[in-house]
Motif scaffolding. Structure first.
Motif: not given
Length: 202
Positions: A1-7, A152-158, A168-181
């Motif tokens: 979560k921290d890595a995906v959030g940071e990216i 799936f993985v949701k990354v939400s921003f204000r 609020e805007i959101m980015q939605l990622y497939p789980f495998d893609f978030a893992k790849l990143i």
């Protein structure tokens, strides 16, 4: 979560700067929240209808993600792009709105991809986003990617744009893609640490 959030934080920060230039407004995006969810949880928590922008990676990464914006925000951004003051019209979202927001997000996410290229140490390109108006309560999911039928993985921003948008805007990622990143990010970071250690004097 921290890595995906940071990216996401770094790449969307770059994207916000691009959007700010495009709209001639101050754009701020907060630190993201990363969660794991399904379609029903998303439908229960977000405005309906909303605009989905599907983004595919054409080089550097294999996968796709979806950017989600509220209908009202799309209308304001479209009006600003047309030289207006950021009015919200009563007319439903049509091809003009979708075309305009597609162009804005193409520039934004192009900047984000360049930022990701630096972080992951390889050239990353995206295809132009495909914009669709989506009713989250509609069970007919013909206009959305298949990965949203599973968890799936949701990354939400204000996001704030001047005094016009606080949303609020959101980015939605497939789980495998978030893992790849995450895997790419970790190997790049470890590679950088090894190079630094190797170059340090005895």
């Amino acid at each position: 979560k921290d890595a995906v959030g940071e990216i996401s934080n770094i790449s969307m920060g770059t994207a916000a700067t691009t959007l700010s230039t495009l709209l001639n407004q101050t754009v701020n995006i907060t630190t993201p929240k990363v969660t794991y969810m399904n379609w029903q949880e998303l439908a229960d928590s977000y405005d309906k209808p909303c605009v989905f922008l599907q983004i595919s990676y054409t080089s550097g990464l294999d996968g796709n993600n979806v950017l989600v914006l509220k209908e009202r925000d799309v209308k304001i951004i479209t009006d600003l792009m047309m030289g207006g003051p950021g009015n919200v019209s009563d007319e439903p979202i049509g091809e003009l709105h979708l075309s305009a927001i597609g162009e804005a997000m193409n520039q934004m996410m192009g900047s984000a991809a360049t930022s990701m290229s630096s972080m992951l140490g390889k050239k990353i390109d995206i295809s132009p986003p495909i914009a669709n108006l989506v009713d989250l309560n509609d069970n007919n999911k013909k206009d959305i990617p298949e990965f949203l039928q599973k968890r799936f993985v949701k990354v939400s921003f204000r996001m704030t744009i001047g005094t016009l948008i606080d949303s609020e805007i959101m980015q939605l990622y497939p789980f495998d893609f978030a893992k790849l990143i995450y895997t790419r990010f970790r190997s790049t970071m470890e590679g950088g640490m090894e190079e630094t250690a190797a170059s340090e004097p005895e």
